[in-house]
Design an enzyme around this catalytic site. Structure first.
Site, PDB file in Angstrom:
ATOM      1  N   MET A  16      -5.558  -3.126  -4.275  1.00  0.00           N
ATOM      2  CA  MET A  16      -5.477  -3.173  -2.695  1.00  0.00           C
ATOM      3  C   MET A  16      -5.155  -1.910  -2.276  1.00  0.00           C
ATOM      4  O   MET A  16      -5.095  -0.724  -3.004  1.00  0.00           O
ATOM      5  CB  MET A  16      -4.652  -3.928  -1.904  1.00  0.00           C
ATOM      6  CG  MET A  16      -4.700  -5.595  -1.954  1.00  0.00           C
ATOM      7  SD  MET A  16      -4.143  -6.525  -1.428  1.00  0.00           S
ATOM      8  CE  MET A  16      -4.801  -7.957  -1.117  1.00  0.00           C
ATOM      9  N   ARG A  48       0.215  -9.426  -4.068  1.00  0.00           N
ATOM     10  CA  ARG A  48       0.809  -9.494  -3.181  1.00  0.00           C
ATOM     11  C   ARG A  48       1.960 -10.186  -3.594  1.00  0.00           C
ATOM     12  O   ARG A  48       2.746 -11.390  -2.898  1.00  0.00           O
ATOM     13  CB  ARG A  48       0.257  -9.836  -1.828  1.00  0.00           C
ATOM     14  CG  ARG A  48      -0.252  -9.043  -1.819  1.00  0.00           C
ATOM     15  CD  ARG A  48      -0.077  -8.698  -0.051  1.00  0.00           C
ATOM     16  NE  ARG A  48      -0.411  -9.256   0.811  1.00  0.00           N
ATOM     17  CZ  ARG A  48      -1.404  -9.819   1.222  1.00  0.00           C
ATOM     18  NH1 ARG A  48      -2.101  -9.524   2.160  1.00  0.00           N
ATOM     19  NH2 ARG A  48      -1.938 -11.152   2.386  1.00  0.00           N
ATOM     20  N   ASP A  67       0.255  -1.563  -0.081  1.00  0.00           N
ATOM     21  CA  ASP A  67      -0.374   0.255   0.069  1.00  0.00           C
ATOM     22  C   ASP A  67       0.876   0.953  -0.036  1.00  0.00           C
ATOM     23  O   ASP A  67       0.595   2.589   0.026  1.00  0.00           O
ATOM     24  CB  ASP A  67      -1.308   0.058   1.066  1.00  0.00           C
ATOM     25  CG  ASP A  67      -1.953  -0.839   1.137  1.00  0.00           C
ATOM     26  OD1 ASP A  67      -1.975  -1.950  -0.012  1.00  0.00           O
ATOM     27  OD2 ASP A  67      -2.275  -1.227   2.411  1.00  0.00           O
ATOM     28  N   ARG A 114      -5.933  -0.210   1.661  1.00  0.00           N
ATOM     29  CA  ARG A 114      -7.281   0.042   2.949  1.00  0.00           C
ATOM     30  C   ARG A 114      -7.233   1.227   2.790  1.00  0.00           C
ATOM     31  O   ARG A 114      -8.462   1.845   3.332  1.00  0.00           O
ATOM     32  CB  ARG A 114      -6.375  -0.589   4.255  1.00  0.00           C
ATOM     33  CG  ARG A 114      -7.724  -1.630   4.641  1.00  0.00           C
ATOM     34  CD  ARG A 114      -7.132  -2.265   5.752  1.00  0.00           C
ATOM     35  NE  ARG A 114      -5.827  -2.848   5.529  1.00  0.00           N
ATOM     36  CZ  ARG A 114      -5.302  -3.977   6.811  1.00  0.00           C
ATOM     37  NH1 ARG A 114      -5.942  -3.695   8.090  1.00  0.00           N
ATOM     38  NH2 ARG A 114      -4.689  -4.473   6.867  1.00  0.00           N
TER      39      ARG A 114
HETATM   40  O1  F6P Z   1      -2.403  -4.423   4.498  1.00  0.00           O
HETATM   41  C1  F6P Z   1      -1.788  -4.092   2.933  1.00  0.00           C
HETATM   42  C2  F6P Z   1      -3.292  -4.810   2.310  1.00  0.00           C
HETATM   43  O2  F6P Z   1      -2.641  -5.276   1.317  1.00  0.00           O
HETATM   44  C3  F6P Z   1      -4.960  -4.151   2.479  1.00  0.00           C
HETATM   45  O3  F6P Z   1      -4.306  -3.616   1.599  1.00  0.00           O
HETATM   46  C4  F6P Z   1      -5.330  -5.462   2.159  1.00  0.00           C
HETATM   47  O4  F6P Z   1      -6.967  -5.083   3.130  1.00  0.00           O
HETATM   48  C5  F6P Z   1      -5.082  -6.277   3.221  1.00  0.00           C
HETATM   49  O5  F6P Z   1      -3.383  -6.761   2.957  1.00  0.00           O
HETATM   50  C6  F6P Z   1      -5.209  -7.908   3.228  1.00  0.00           C
HETATM   51  O6  F6P Z   1      -4.627  -8.399   3.710  1.00  0.00           O
HETATM   52  P1  F6P Z   1      -4.833  -9.746   4.358  1.00  0.00           P
HETATM   53  O7  F6P Z   1      -6.127 -10.612   3.507  1.00  0.00           O
HETATM   54  O8  F6P Z   1      -4.015 -10.793   3.930  1.00  0.00           O
HETATM   55  O9  F6P Z   1      -4.901  -9.786   5.471  1.00  0.00           O
END
Ligand code: F6P
Length: 340
Positions: A170, A272, A128, A172
């Site tokens: 992504m 990711r 992010d 948040r």
């Molecule tokens: O923190 C990074 C991030 O990519 C956010 O944008 C997203 O909300 C989150 O990870 C989702 O991660 P997970 O599904 O692993 O909890």
């Protein structure tokens, strides 16, 4: 011989293994022993560690994920978790701990430093790119490149079918991936958490684009985007992510208001995974080497950072103080390409 510990915490991303490899190489050259802590903070709480050597960390530069594993913890850790982490650290014989992670992981590192006097050096990881202590965290560039390629692919299908495609990336709390990938992928509209969305304005823009003969639109949306007049589900969920929610709401409003066929594509965790870009491999390598340098100079409590393409360091406390958000001037670049 002195011992360095390393752990990777929070969400994984591409480039983590490039950092691990660089830390191990540099540390061994400097005469340190390296202990890998498994699965982020879980490994310290559960005392799950193993010695890392050149053999275990060879051939991993281009590998996605983290060979150490990771876990998610939202700060603060419980009293019991803190007690176990501090106890296991002291028992391990580790002289300094390199913590590779984002906001949550580094906040916990700071708590352990303050409450248990743990000697910690931080390395910023965040797709992010929300950490204010560095211009770039590794993992972000790979995510932007993946999202850009997806936008290119969705462009051709949107145009062929004369559809609106809402692409959710992504992000948040900040819209870094959406803005960068949106600019690179030629999005018509980019929507981010920093600036709540007026859906009437968005629909008017799409209609006016159609009027000038463009019968498709690409709308890139960050997962944490808020719609004016609607209570954010993110806020309701209190810091939990909400992948796939806002893009669906936006698409439904657009289709109902304009009558144009609309589809949603949620990129999610694809951003990711997999092999890191050259930029992230190099940044991860530079960060890893500098982290060992900081340990060597006993500059604990610092996080490695990139400022104007130079590697430096900042206080972890400063680095996690506030989020790096998108300034209006950068966001306005995306608006030049919208029919507002
Ligand atoms: O923190 C990074 C991030 O990519 C956010 O944008 C997203 O909300 C989150 O990870 C989702 O991660 P997970 O599904 O692993 O909890």
């Amino acid at each position: 011989m002195k011992k360095i510990g390393i752990l990777t915490g929070g969400a994984d991303c591409s480039g983590l293994n490039s950092v691990i490899r660089a830390i191990v190489r540099k540390a061994i050259k400097e005469g340190y022993v390296i202990t890998g802590i498994k699965n982020g903070w879980n490994g310290l709480i559960e005392n799950d560690m193993r010695i890392l050597d050149l053999r275990l960390t060879s051939g991993i530069l281009a590998l996605g994920g983290t060979i150490l594993g990771t876990s998610r913890h939202v700060p603060p850790l419980s009293e019991e978790q803190m007690r176990l982490a501090i106890e296991n650290f002291k028992r391990s014989g580790i002289d300094a701990l390199i913590v590779v992670g984002g906001e949550d992981t580094l906040k916990i590192a700071l708590d352990l430093k303050t409450q248990g006097n743990l000697p910690i050096v931080g390395v910023p990881k965040s797709i992010d790119n929300a950490l204010s202590g560095t211009d770039y965290a590794f993992g972000f560039d790979t995510a932007v490149n993946i999202a850009t390629e997806c936008i290119d692919r969705l462009h051709t299908t949107a145009e062929s079918h004369h559809r609106i495609i809402v692409i959710e990336v992504m992000g948040r709390y900040t819209g870094w991936i959406a803005v960068q990938a949106g600019i690179a992928g030629g999005a018509n509209i980019v929507l981010i958490p920093e600036y709540p969305v007026d859906m009437q304005k968005i629909c008017a823009s799409i209609r006016s684009r159609h009027k000038r003969g463009k019968t498709f639109s690409i709308i890139v949306v960050s997962e944490g985007t808020r719609i004016l007049g609607q209570r954010s589900k993110i806020a309701q969920m209190n810091s939990k992510h909400n992948i796939g929610y806002v893009s669906r709401v936006i698409a439904d409003i657009i289709e109902a208001e304009t009558g144009y066929e609309t589809r949603v594509s949620v990129l999610g965790h694809i951003q990711r995974g997999g092999t890191p870009t050259a930029f992230d491999r190099i940044l991860g390598t530079r960060f890893g080497i500098h982290a060992v340098e900081l340990v060597k100079r006993n500059k604990v409590g610092q996080m490695v950072s990139l400022r104007c393409n130079k590697i430096c360091s900042v206080d972890i406390k400063e680095a996690v103080k506030k989020r790096k958000t998108i300034k209006k001037s950068l966001y306005q670049i995306t608006e030049i390409f919208s029919d507002f």
